[in-house]
Design an enzyme around this catalytic site. Structure first.
Site, PDB file in Angstrom:
ATOM      1  N   HIS A 272     -13.929 -23.763   1.201  1.00 18.57           N
ATOM      2  CA  HIS A 272     -12.971 -24.448   1.848  1.00 18.57           C
ATOM      3  C   HIS A 272     -12.172 -23.636   2.494  1.00 18.57           C
ATOM      4  CE1 HIS A 272      -9.309 -27.252   2.044  1.00 18.57           C
ATOM      5  NE2 HIS A 272     -10.137 -28.064   1.648  1.00 18.57           N
ATOM      6  N   ASP A 329     -15.446 -32.736  -2.250  1.00 16.63           N
ATOM      7  CA  ASP A 329     -16.950 -33.495  -2.057  1.00 16.63           C
ATOM      8  C   ASP A 329     -18.228 -33.131  -3.151  1.00 16.63           C
ATOM      9  OD1 ASP A 329     -16.171 -32.840   1.210  1.00 16.63           O
ATOM     10  OD2 ASP A 329     -16.358 -34.708   0.353  1.00 16.63           O
TER      11      ASP A 329
END
Ligand code: SDX
Length: 393
Positions: A272, A329
């Site tokens: 991320h 996700d």
């Protein structure tokens, strides 16, 4: 940098705006919407309540929430001409491409949305229409893809139940919404609702900064979200887990591919830009995945592969030194599968969740009179050259 321009690829160290909507702390794994922690909101609020908080800045009281829900419910129908637009798409069109087009087509049905001089405080009706109509457009795009008759919204149902019924009801039998599934979906939408200046939100802001309409800006956000490095990752994660399962569950082979610089393969659902610790949403979704699958009596081997992959990655120095953890996700697709959402619709679910965040950020950008988004560059091309006629070339 050259002269006064500092190159910052991907804007990794650039603040593009000031905002009072969402707070992230990447080191501590903290996410708050308007100051409320994502854990509290996911546990205690509904998605529509959270959408109100993001857009208006305060949690609604009972009266405000009831009238907000009533207005949204009232606008769930879409213009019949939208059926013609959906029918115009080849049946193998990706639902994100269809949704992106349908949202921009709303400017045709609501031309007032095109008025560039309308202040961002006059978009209330436009905002509620969009929140109301996105589930209907998404469900109709899906039904068209699978060759089923589109279902009209049922205004006696709450937001998520209505979406599930439009997605899965067929004329040949009654459809009863399972509250376990509706609640799981509501929680997932909350967890996706906003995330400060991520790729798709930054896109919505830049497009809106030219005074393009809200619908045009949201349509652009849907396109940015579609990419596999962003919202498209939830679809890519399941495809990756299925490939590993088909490959006999050989997690080590895929770990090696993920670490191999010559191999374009990435461990989807990991890493991320901001979180250099666990994505707090991933923690909540992982727990919810266990609960939902248990309640639905589903034993999905893909979940075990995901947990195995996480276990190996969290103990691997490549991932540790790069601070790569599971992101939102990584587990969300497990729940979408369990509640019957087809893989091709996973990123559409992300868009449904992110919609209030995009709207809140677009409004803030316009209310703050942000200048048009227009970055500079470091030029590396040819110095001035004399023109050569075709004969001389
Ligand atoms: C979302 O921004 C947001 O907030 C997004 C989001 C939101 O709510 O809006 O949180 C939603 O998009 C989550 C992210 C979903 N994407 C994926 O899961 C795709 C896989 N992840 C990566 O592509 C990547 O981690 C990103 C895109 C998420 C972040 O990319 P960055 O910040 O540009 O980091 P990078 O590509 O520069 O990677 C840093 C290093 C590199 O190695 P080195 O060159 O330093 O040796 O880490 C490596 C990368 O190769 N790396 C990975 C990896 N992610 C990063 N290696 C293997 N697998 C991965 N998943």
């Amino acid at each position: 940098s050259t002269g006064y321009i500092t190159l910052d690829r991907g804007f990794k160290n650039t603040g593009s705006t000031s905002s009072s909507i969402t707070f992230l702390d990447g080191e501590k794994g903290i996410l708050r919407y308007r100051g409320y922690s994502i854990e509290d909101l996911a546990e205690n609020a509904s998605f529509l309540e959270v959408s109100y908080l993001l857009i208006y800045g305060e949690l609604p009281d009972k009266t405000a929430l009831e009238s907000y829900k009533k207005e949204i419910t009232y606008h769930t129908l879409i213009h019949e001409d939208i059926k013609n637009i959906i029918d115009g798409f080849p049946s193998n069109s990706h639902p994100m491409g269809v949704l992106c087009s349908l949202v921009s087509s709303l400017t045709a049905f609501y031309p007032e949305s095109l008025d560039p001089n309308r202040s961002a405080n006059e978009v209330d009706q436009t905002v509620k229409r969009l929140i109301a109509k996105m589930p209907t457009m998404a469900a109709w795009a899906y039904k068209n893809k699978v060759g089923h008759r589109a279902n009209y919204p049922d205004n006696s149902l709450d937001y998520c139940s209505n979406f599930l019924k439009m997605m899965f009801a067929v004329p040949s039998e009654e459809y009863e919404v399972d509250p376990v599934i509706a609640n799981a979906l509501d929680k997932l939408l909350i967890l996706h609702a906003d995330h400060e200046q991520n790729c798709s939100t930054a896109t919505v802001r830049v497009v809106g900064s030219s005074h393009a309409s809200l619908y045009a800006s949201i349509s652009a956000g849907i396109s940015a979200l579609w990419g596999p490095l962003h919202g498209g990752a939830n679809q890519a994660v399941i495809e990756m887990l299925e490939a590993i399962q088909a490959d006999g569950g050989d997690v080590q082979k895929y770990m090696a591919k993920a670490k191999d610089k010559d191999d374009p393969f990435r461990l989807m659902g990991f890493g991320h830009r901001v979180y250099k610790n666990f994505d707090p949403r991933a923690k909540i979704i992982k727990k919810a995945a266990d609960e939902v699958l248990a309640k639905l009596g589903i034993d999905d081997p893909i979940l075990e592969i995901a947990k195995g992959l996480e276990e190996v990655a969290l103990n691997d120095e490549y991932f540790i030194e790069r601070k790569l953890y599971p992101n939102v996700d990584f587990y969300s697709g497990i729940i979408y599968r369990a509640i019957g959402i087809p893989t091709s619709m996973f990123t559409v679910m992300f868009a449904l969740g992110r919609l209030p965040g995009w709207i809140a950020q677009w409004k803030e950008m316009r209310l703050q009179n942000e200048p048009i988004g227009r970055p500079r560059q470091v030029y590396t091309g040819e110095v001035k050259r004399e023109f050569k006629t075709i004969e001389e070339r």
